[in-house]
Design a protein around this motif. Structure first.
Motif, PDB file in Angstrom:
ATOM      1  N   ASN A  85      -0.033   2.022   9.725  1.00  0.00           N
ATOM      2  CA  ASN A  85      -1.332   2.195   9.086  1.00  0.00           C
ATOM      3  C   ASN A  85      -1.211   2.188   7.560  1.00  0.00           C
ATOM      4  O   ASN A  85      -1.982   1.522   6.865  1.00  0.00           O
ATOM      5  CB  ASN A  85      -1.975   3.499   9.571  1.00  0.00           C
ATOM      6  N   ASN A  88      -0.464  -1.353   6.198  1.00  0.00           N
ATOM      7  CA  ASN A  88      -1.643  -2.224   6.294  1.00  0.00           C
ATOM      8  C   ASN A  88      -2.733  -1.820   5.304  1.00  0.00           C
ATOM      9  O   ASN A  88      -3.325  -2.684   4.651  1.00  0.00           O
ATOM     10  CB  ASN A  88      -2.183  -2.238   7.722  1.00  0.00           C
ATOM     11  N   GLU A  89      -3.000  -0.536   5.169  1.00  0.00           N
ATOM     12  CA  GLU A  89      -4.002  -0.080   4.193  1.00  0.00           C
ATOM     13  C   GLU A  89      -3.613  -0.510   2.783  1.00  0.00           C
ATOM     14  O   GLU A  89      -4.449  -0.994   2.018  1.00  0.00           O
ATOM     15  CB  GLU A  89      -4.142   1.450   4.242  1.00  0.00           C
ATOM     16  N   SER A  91      -1.597  -2.977   1.740  1.00  0.00           N
ATOM     17  CA  SER A  91      -1.667  -4.421   1.491  1.00  0.00           C
ATOM     18  C   SER A  91      -3.106  -4.911   1.384  1.00  0.00           C
ATOM     19  O   SER A  91      -3.390  -5.879   0.681  1.00  0.00           O
ATOM     20  CB  SER A  91      -0.919  -5.199   2.568  1.00  0.00           C
ATOM     21  N   ARG A 128      -0.769  -8.484  12.004  1.00  0.00           N
ATOM     22  CA  ARG A 128      -1.208  -7.936  10.714  1.00  0.00           C
ATOM     23  C   ARG A 128      -0.046  -7.273   9.983  1.00  0.00           C
ATOM     24  O   ARG A 128       0.032  -7.305   8.762  1.00  0.00           O
ATOM     25  CB  ARG A 128      -2.341  -6.920  10.948  1.00  0.00           C
ATOM     26  N   PHE A 129       0.863  -6.648  10.717  1.00  0.00           N
ATOM     27  CA  PHE A 129       1.959  -5.930  10.079  1.00  0.00           C
ATOM     28  C   PHE A 129       2.833  -6.881   9.253  1.00  0.00           C
ATOM     29  O   PHE A 129       3.108  -6.614   8.090  1.00  0.00           O
ATOM     30  CB  PHE A 129       2.800  -5.178  11.113  1.00  0.00           C
ATOM     31  N   SER A 132       1.118  -8.000   6.221  1.00  0.00           N
ATOM     32  CA  SER A 132       1.074  -6.951   5.199  1.00  0.00           C
ATOM     33  C   SER A 132       2.402  -6.828   4.464  1.00  0.00           C
ATOM     34  O   SER A 132       2.432  -6.686   3.242  1.00  0.00           O
ATOM     35  CB  SER A 132       0.686  -5.609   5.838  1.00  0.00           C
TER      36      SER A 132
END
Length: 190
Positions: A85, A88-89, A91, A128-129, A132
C-alpha cells in the motif's frame, strides 16, 4: 551530524525498528522516526522508548500549520519496511499519510531516498506493484527490490535470515558517504 529520516510502515520488520535505530546511530546518524498510522499503533507501547532512543518525537501524523517543525532537516530518508500500500500510494502521489507525504515531497526537494519493500509473493504478482517500483526508480528513488534487495516470500512465510535491514542501511551509507570504506554489515544483527 547526518540526519536520517527512518520511516516504517506496518509490516512485521517494523517491530525491529529499535535495533535499526541503534545501528544507524552507531554510524553517526541523527535518526528521526516516522511511522504510518498502523505501524504507530503496532508500536504504541514502545513509542516513549523510541522517542528516548532518537531524542525526537516519533511522528505518524501531519503537524498543524501553526505548529513548528520538531525535526531537523533530512539529509537522507529510508522507508523500510515499505508495504504494498505504501509503495503504491507513494508512486501515485497519494499523500494522506504523513510518511508518504514526506517521501513524495523529497523527490521534488531532491533529498536522497531509499526504499525497501516488504511484500509477499502474492502482492508482488499484482501488476500495479511493479509499475509503482519502476515509477519510483524513474523518479530517482533507490528501491531495494529484487536481486540485491528484498525478495518476496510466500504469504505467511517468515525467512530464517530475517528482513535484510543491513542492505537498507548500507544503501543509505553509500549515499551519505559514497567514498568511505565501511565494514560489511551483513552479519550484524538488528
Amino acid at each position: 551530524m547526518t540526519t536520517l529520516y527512518l520511516f516504517g510502515s506496518a509490516a512485521p520488520p517494523v517491530l525491529e525498528i529499535a535495533g535499526v535505530i541503534e545501528n544507524a546511530q552507531a554510524y553517526g546518524w541523527d535518526v528521526c522516526l516516522g511511522l504510518t498510522p498502523t505501524a504507530s499503533r503496532w508500536l504504541d507501547d514502545r513509542l516513549p522508548e523510541l522517542e528516548r532512543l532518537t531524542g525526537h518525537p516519533v511522528r505518524s501524523e501531519y503537524k498543524l500549520p501553526t505548529e513548528p517543525d520538531v525535526w531537523p532537516k533530512a539529509d537522507v530518508i529510508l522507508l523500510a519496511p515499505a508495504t504494498f500500500n505504501t509503495i503504491n500510494e507513494w508512486s501515485l502521489g497519494l499523500t494522506s499519510k504523513f510518511v508518504v507525504g514526506v517521501v513524495a515531497e523529497a523527490i521534488g526537494k531532491e533529498i536522497p531516498t531509499v526504499a525497501m519493500p516488504c511484500v509477499n509473493s502474492a502482492y508482488a504478482r499484482h501488476p500495479r506493484f511493479h509499475g509503482s517500483v519502476d515509477a519510483l526508480r524513474s523518479m530517482g528513488v533507490t528501491v531495494l527490490y529484487g536481486e540485491g534487495g528484498f525478495v518476496p516470500n510466500q504469504p505467511g512465510e517468515r525467512r530464517p535470515e530475517g528482513y535484510p535491514w543491513h542492505l537498507a542501511l548500507d544503501a543509505v551509507e553509500t549515499i551519505v558517504r559514497p567514498s568511505a570504506h565501511h565494514p560489511a554489515r551483513g552479519n550484524r544483527s538488528v
